[in-house]
Scaffold this active site. Structure first.
Site, PDB file in Angstrom:
ATOM      1  CG  PHE A 167      -1.875   1.260   1.075  1.00  0.00           C
ATOM      2  CD1 PHE A 167      -3.006   1.219   0.286  1.00  0.00           C
ATOM      3  CD2 PHE A 167      -1.547   2.459   1.703  1.00  0.00           C
ATOM      4  CE1 PHE A 167      -3.811   2.346   0.131  1.00  0.00           C
ATOM      5  CE2 PHE A 167      -2.345   3.587   1.548  1.00  0.00           C
ATOM      6  CZ  PHE A 167      -3.482   3.523   0.764  1.00  0.00           C
ATOM      7  CG  ASP A 189       5.608   4.042   1.898  1.00  0.00           C
ATOM      8  OD1 ASP A 189       5.529   4.772   2.911  1.00  0.00           O
ATOM      9  OD2 ASP A 189       4.657   3.897   1.099  1.00  0.00           O
ATOM     10  CE  LYS A 210      -1.389   6.942   6.701  1.00  0.00           C
ATOM     11  NZ  LYS A 210      -0.939   5.997   5.683  1.00  0.00           N
TER      12      LYS A 210
HETATM   13  C1  LIG Z   1      -1.054   6.084   4.224  1.00  0.00           C
HETATM   14  C2  LIG Z   1       0.049   5.549   3.408  1.00  0.00           C
HETATM   15  C3  LIG Z   1       0.388   6.115   2.168  1.00  0.00           C
HETATM   16  C4  LIG Z   1      -0.416   7.218   1.528  1.00  0.00           C
HETATM   17  O1  LIG Z   1      -0.492   8.364   2.313  1.00  0.00           O
HETATM   18  P1  LIG Z   1      -1.641   9.458   2.020  1.00  0.00           P
HETATM   19  O2  LIG Z   1      -1.283  10.601   2.916  1.00  0.00           O
HETATM   20  O3  LIG Z   1      -2.947   8.823   2.393  1.00  0.00           O
HETATM   21  O4  LIG Z   1      -1.566   9.791   0.580  1.00  0.00           O
HETATM   22  C5  LIG Z   1       1.476   5.600   1.503  1.00  0.00           C
HETATM   23  N1  LIG Z   1       2.202   4.595   2.015  1.00  0.00           N
HETATM   24  C6  LIG Z   1       1.909   4.022   3.193  1.00  0.00           C
HETATM   25  C7  LIG Z   1       2.767   2.917   3.722  1.00  0.00           C
HETATM   26  C8  LIG Z   1       0.809   4.466   3.930  1.00  0.00           C
HETATM   27  O5  LIG Z   1       0.498   3.875   5.081  1.00  0.00           O
END
Ligand SMILES: *Cc1c(COP(=O)(O)O)cnc(C)c1O
Length: 405
Positions: free
Chosen positions: A145, A230, A259
């Site tokens: 994700f 990420d 986040k």
């Molecule tokens: C939440 C998330 C994203 C995307 O972040 P947004 O601020 O919702 O665009 C990307 N990678 C990971 C691992 C996430 O948990």
């Protein structure tokens, strides 16, 4: 769960009436919040065990973060990057130092930071590695994700995220998560990067086998490929370290952050890397109107300050142990994964779905969210106390032992 004069049903109906149904929220309408607790429109209090999917690592309205935001609101909030403002260098230097990298590129949402990392890796591939134009590929993992843009969903393996959103962006190779041999076999002379979550959050808080991340690091170094972590959900204290990848003693070429970087106040994301990588971008080649704005930088700098003490990381490690031990003792729990104050909990699918567990927990004053099928994800704010963890564990135990409620 609601009384006759409750304000909740109308508020829920109103929210549904005026919005696209791209979410299926639990039936809770929040009016205010502090620390690990939220209060709904009817005055009921809930322990927040989701923390905005880790966007609220420091809890709701952390006093230091709110003070930084207030102070900045009274000075200047937006300049665009056409000019420099006095909060910019403070935030970028602080974050670069926290990451032990030369440079930072601030954006807003997580997806934008992932897009930034992809663009930087491709450009690096053409300009530094010497990949022929248009041939760069990036290796990603199954069940990843990384966000919701058209390019990012192009390499999702989740049909809900991907189907009917094509045509898809080419240039990505998908390999099973946790399988080092499969990943190294997928690297070819046109591979510019490996992009992955050090712990897969959305997939159910999946921790890869020991040695996996270190093996990727070695393969990337050996084959001149960038390793991109990420850490949008796993980073900034969530797992008991500043970055989840630290548990394996691994340093990626690029961190992707988001986040919690915005302190639960404003969207703040960033990519951090050394000059030989991020230095490939020249003026006009990438940007964002809001990225690195004064308010975002003031809050982000305060987030960095909170993380620099190491207190939150320590709390997460220590209290995470209590959480994981407690969860393992609950009947009806099939498996518990994760690190620190982060847990993916597989409940016995014969008992109830993840969604049902979340609804029943909400009725008992604990907010969590299911991921897939019978898995629920716990990610309380790192300000949570031992007593509050025990309270939530008790409620989870109650819900799983009450087969039909
Ligand atoms: C939440 C998330 C994203 C995307 O972040 P947004 O601020 O919702 O665009 C990307 N990678 C990971 C691992 C996430 O948990």
């Amino acid at each position: 769960m609601t009384t006759v004069d409750s304000r909740t049903p109308e508020a829920l109906a109103d929210a549904e009436r005026w919005t696209a149904h791209n979410y299926h929220p639990l039936p809770v309408v929040i009016a205010d919040a502090e620390g690990a607790w939220v209060t709904d429109v009817d005055g009921r209090r809930y322990l927040d065990f989701l923390a905005g999917y880790s966007a609220l690592n420091f809890g709701h309205r952390h006093p230091a973060l709110i003070a930084a935001a207030h102070a900045q609101l009274d000075r200047v909030t937006l300049t665009s990057r056409a000019f420099v403002h006095d909060q910019f260098a403070t935030f970028c230097r602080g974050l670069a130092e926290l990451c032990d990298k030369d440079l930072v590129l601030p954006m807003n949402t997580g997806a934008e930071a992932v897009e930034t990392a992809i663009k930087v890796a491709r450009k690096w591939g053409y300009q530094v590695k010497g990949v022929p134009d248009g041939r760069a590929n990036i290796i990603v993992a199954e069940n990843n994700f990384h966000g919701r843009t058209t390019t990012i969903v192009s390499f999702s393996t989740d049909p809900d995220a991907r189907d009917d959103f094509g045509p898809y962006t080419p240039g990505f190779t998908i390999v099973p998560y946790g399988d080092l041999d499969a990943l190294t076999a997928a690297i070819d002379e046109h591979t510019v990067a490996v992009l992955l979550e050090p712990i897969q959050g959305e997939a159910g808080v999946l921790v890869p086998p020991a040695g996996y991340l270190a093996g990727i690091r070695a393969a990337c170094t050996d084959r001149n490929v960038l390793m991109i972590a990420d850490e949008i959900q796993s980073g900034l204290g969530r797992t008991g370290r500043t970055f989840a990848i630290e548990h394996e003693g691994v340093v990626p070429d690029m961190y992707v952050l988001g986040k919690a970087l915005g302190g639960g106040i404003v969207p703040v994301s960033a990519v951090a890397a050394n000059r030989d990588v991020l230095g490939v971008l020249k003026p006009g080649e990438h940007g964002s109107t809001f990225g690195g704005n004064p308010l975002a930088c003031a809050v982000g700098a305060e987030v960095v300050k909170l993380l620099r003490t190491g207190d939150f990381q320590e709390r997460s490690a220590k209290l995470g142990q209590r959480l994981h031990e407690g969860l393992a003792e609950i009947g009806g729990v099939r498996a518990v994964r994760g690190r620190g104050l982060w847990a993916g909990v597989d409940i016995d699918p014969g008992l109830m779905t993840g969604r049902q567990a979340c609804e029943r927990l909400a009725e008992r004053g604990v907010l969590v969210k299911d991921t897939h099928g019978s898995t629920i994800r716990l990610a309380p704010p790192l300000v949570i106390t031992e007593e509050e963890i025990d309270l939530a564990l008790g409620k989870i135990g109650e819900v799983l032992s009450a087969r039909t409620s």
